[in-house]
Every structure is written in structure tokens, then in C-alpha cells.
Design an enzyme around this catalytic site. Structure first.
Site, short mmCIF file in Angstrom:
data_model
loop_
_atom_site.label_atom_id
_atom_site.label_comp_id
_atom_site.label_asym_id
_atom_site.label_seq_id
_atom_site.Cartn_x
_atom_site.Cartn_y
_atom_site.Cartn_z
N CYS A 28 0.83 -1.21 0.00
CA CYS A 28 0.00 0.00 0.00
C CYS A 28 0.86 1.26 0.00
O CYS A 28 1.57 1.53 0.97
CB CYS A 28 -0.91 -0.05 1.23
SG CYS A 28 -1.74 1.49 1.62
N CYS A 31 0.11 3.81 2.74
CA CYS A 31 0.56 3.26 4.03
C CYS A 31 2.04 3.56 4.24
O CYS A 31 2.47 3.86 5.36
CB CYS A 31 0.34 1.75 4.08
SG CYS A 31 -1.38 1.23 3.95
#
Length: 104
Positions: A28, A31
Site C-alpha cells: 500500500c 501506508c
């Protein structure tokens, strides 16, 4: 270093005081941007416990909290969820939210 938690120890690690858990995954992009912000906050705030959980390796807890997108940050106070933030959050945004639960 932000403590890594699993489905097995999440409840125990986040049931007292104010905690922020970063639900993330290795693939991600947002993230990866959120992680240094959390690390920086951990270094500057002793009034909050910071944890993170990889949603690919731990699917029970994210499912229990209805996490459908990452990063999702779950803030708990004394074991109860008080805030859930979806998407990248700046340090200033997070400090403002955390202040609501740590300031008397």
C-alpha cells in the site's frame, strides 16, 4: 519503534489508555507515506501508545472493525474505539485528533 500487533495480542495491547493502531499492508503506497508520520508521533508523544497491524497477515481484527480501505487508523481510549480515520493523515491532523482524547 511502533509496536507490531497481531490478531492474538491486539486487544491486550490496546485496552488501556489512548492507543492508535495503524492498519496497513506492505503493498500500500499511502501506508508507506503514513508510517513515518506515526513513527514521528511516537517519538514526540508519551501520552499515546502507537501500534500497527499488517492486514494481510492478520485478517480477524480488521474484519471485526469493518476496515475496508487502508491505511485506516483506529484510536481507542480505555479499550473503546473513539475514532476511525481512513486514508493518509498528516502529523498536525493526528495531533489534533489525539489531543481530544488525551487533554483533560
Amino acid at each position: 519503534m511502533v509496536k507490531v500487533v497481531t490478531d492474538q495480542d491486539f486487544k491486550q495491547e490496546t485496552d488501556t489508555g489512548v492507543t492508535l493502531t495503524d492498519f496497513w499492508a506492505t503493498w500500500c503506497g499511502p501506508c508507506k507515506m503514513q508510517s513515518p508520520v506515526i513513527e514521528s508521533l511516537e517519538n514526540s508523544r508519551s501520552d499515546v501508545k502507537f501500534t500497527k497491524m499488517d492486514v494481510d497477515q492478520n485478517q480477524g481484527t480488521p474484519s471485526e472493525f469493518g476496515i475496508m480501505a487502508i491505511p485506516t487508523l483506529v484510536i481507542k481510549k480505555d479499550g473503546a474505539v473513539v475514532e476511525k480515520l481512513v486514508g493518509y493523515q498528516t502529523k498536525d491532523q493526528l495531533n489534533a485528533v489525539l489531543d481530544k482524547y488525551t487533554k483533560a
